[in-house]
Scaffold this active site. Structure first.
Site, PDB file in Angstrom:
ATOM      1  N   ARG A   9      24.208 -16.649  22.609  1.00  0.00           N
ATOM      2  CA  ARG A   9      23.139 -15.722  22.233  1.00  0.00           C
ATOM      3  C   ARG A   9      21.901 -15.848  23.110  1.00  0.00           C
ATOM      4  O   ARG A   9      21.418 -14.870  23.659  1.00  0.00           O
ATOM      5  CB  ARG A   9      22.685 -15.967  20.784  1.00  0.00           C
ATOM      6  N   THR A  10      21.366 -17.069  23.194  1.00  0.00           N
ATOM      7  CA  THR A  10      20.046 -17.230  23.818  1.00  0.00           C
ATOM      8  C   THR A  10      20.083 -16.838  25.298  1.00  0.00           C
ATOM      9  O   THR A  10      19.226 -16.098  25.780  1.00  0.00           O
ATOM     10  CB  THR A  10      19.553 -18.685  23.636  1.00  0.00           C
ATOM     11  N   LYS A  52      26.208 -32.966  41.678  1.00  0.00           N
ATOM     12  CA  LYS A  52      26.178 -33.843  42.865  1.00  0.00           C
ATOM     13  C   LYS A  52      25.056 -34.865  42.757  1.00  0.00           C
ATOM     14  O   LYS A  52      24.713 -35.525  43.728  1.00  0.00           O
ATOM     15  CB  LYS A  52      25.992 -32.999  44.123  1.00  0.00           C
ATOM     16  N   HIS A 106      12.674 -24.860  19.591  1.00  0.00           N
ATOM     17  CA  HIS A 106      13.371 -23.675  20.078  1.00  0.00           C
ATOM     18  C   HIS A 106      12.472 -22.493  19.686  1.00  0.00           C
ATOM     19  O   HIS A 106      12.759 -21.750  18.756  1.00  0.00           O
ATOM     20  CB  HIS A 106      14.737 -23.584  19.394  1.00  0.00           C
ATOM     21  N   ARG A 151      17.026 -24.611  29.060  1.00  0.00           N
ATOM     22  CA  ARG A 151      17.615 -25.300  27.901  1.00  0.00           C
ATOM     23  C   ARG A 151      18.109 -26.651  28.388  1.00  0.00           C
ATOM     24  O   ARG A 151      18.804 -26.722  29.404  1.00  0.00           O
ATOM     25  CB  ARG A 151      18.766 -24.489  27.309  1.00  0.00           C
TER      26      ARG A 151
HETATM   27  N1  ASP Z   1      21.631 -21.971  18.709  1.00  0.00           N
HETATM   28  C1  ASP Z   1      20.726 -22.885  18.048  1.00  0.00           C
HETATM   29  C2  ASP Z   1      20.226 -23.935  19.010  1.00  0.00           C
HETATM   30  O1  ASP Z   1      20.491 -23.858  20.185  1.00  0.00           O
HETATM   31  C3  ASP Z   1      21.307 -23.475  16.814  1.00  0.00           C
HETATM   32  C4  ASP Z   1      22.551 -24.277  16.996  1.00  0.00           C
HETATM   33  O2  ASP Z   1      23.052 -24.460  18.118  1.00  0.00           O
HETATM   34  O3  ASP Z   1      23.047 -24.757  15.982  1.00  0.00           O
HETATM   35  O4  ASP Z   1      19.541 -24.838  18.594  1.00  0.00           O
END
Ligand code: ASP
Length: 315
Positions: free
Chosen positions: A57-58, A85, A135, A107
């Site tokens: 999703r993100t 590497k 987040h 991330r």
């Molecule tokens: N997608 C959310 C996160 O990245 C929640 C999860 O992964 O459970 O934190």
């Protein structure tokens, strides 16, 4: 007025900042796609998605958001980059910056990674999840979804259930909902609720059972067990967890009749949430995903705009 060149966490935002994002997101949400594209707010700008943890999703949502604003969006995945590497996070970021990226969406499994990188780069950093820390765009899109469903934040009762200890979503939501005046009840197995959970905000409290958390709630937010952060070892079994802490129709019956069911995804059906609830009439799980694009459009435009205004000096 929005002044943040980076979006690192909700903890750095004021109530007005949060409302500025939600209002900007509302404009993008209702604007026809073609019109948003024609506005070309980020035309000629480059955004790099740098994800050191899995995401569906993100990452996609940031990509769609950037493209809808007319930016060029590049996805870098560590598995196929020079990280394998031995390149450090900072060197990777500096190289991407040398390619003139205007924003890096990061991330990373380490809490504090986004903040660390932000002090060493001229690009805007957007935290797309740092370990168990924050987040921020998830909490913003959750608030957007709650508001779009006509709920007011003042006095709103939100139950957050599950693996609170490892959840950056719970942390960002607790900060944000507290800023907007909502009451937050946290519940989960004792091993998965931090001892100092109340420190997350003056309106946050922990309760012992999921039933107590959901009683009279306006919003029921359920969370996945973060097995990648070894949370699986902190529960007896998923079956027992589902039985004691899962959100099913019996538990949900305690919430207000018009309560919203939320989940940041990915959902583990039959564990933290029963399929009948996830797919039921009160579920807004897919609305959350839809809201994500507008919220991320707002965030990208705001942080890049603030960077331009500040002449992009490393902070
Ligand atoms: N997608 C959310 C996160 O990245 C929640 C999860 O992964 O459970 O934190």
């Amino acid at each position: 007025m929005w002044t943040h060149r980076h979006l690192l966490g909700i903890a750095q935002l004021s109530r007005d900042d949060v409302l500025a994002v939600l209002d900007a997101a509302q404009r993008w949400f209702v604007m026809p796609r073609a019109e948003a594209k024609n506005a070309r707010v980020l035309h000629g700008r480059s955004i790099v998605n740098l994800f050191f943890e899995s995401s569906t999703r993100t990452r996609t949502s940031f990509e769609v958001a950037g493209k809808r604003l007319g930016a060029d969006v590049v996805n870098v995945s560590p598995q196929t980059s020079s990280v394998t590497k031995g390149e450090t996070l900072l060197d990777t970021v500096r190289n991407l910056e040398a390619l003139r990226a205007d924003a890096l969406v990061l991330r990373h499994p380490a809490s504090g990674a986004a903040e660390f990188v932000a002090t060493h780069t001229r690009a805007s950093i957007v935290n797309a999840g740092d370990g168990a820390h924050e987040h921020p765009t998830q909490a913003l899109l959750d608030a957007f979804t709650i508001r779009r469903r006509g709920k007011r934040f003042e006095g709103l009762v939100v139950a957050i259930c599950g693996d609170i200890l490892h959840s950056r979503v719970a942390r960002s939501n607790a900060w944000l909902l507290g800023l907007l005046g909502a009451e937050v009840r946290l519940s989960g197995p004792r091993t998965l609720v931090p001892r100092a959970a109340e420190a997350l905000g003056p309106t946050v409290r922990t309760v012992t059972t999921v039933e107590e958390a959901v009683e009279g709630a306006d919003v029921v937010m359920t969370l996945r067990i973060q097995t990648e952060r070894l949370a699986g070892a902190m529960i007896a079994s998923t079956r027992e967890y589902a039985h004691t802490f899962g959100i099913n129709e019996r538990v949900l019956a305690r919430a207000k009749p018009d309560a919203l069911v939320m989940h940041p995804g990915p959902i583990n059906r039959g564990v933290e949430i029963d399929s009948r609830v996830a797919d039921g009439p009160r579920s807004v799980i897919l609305d959350q995903v839809e809201a994500g694009v507008a919220v991320r459009m707002a965030v990208l435009a705001l942080v890049i705009g603030a960077g331009d205004a500040q002449g992009k000096q490393p902070s």
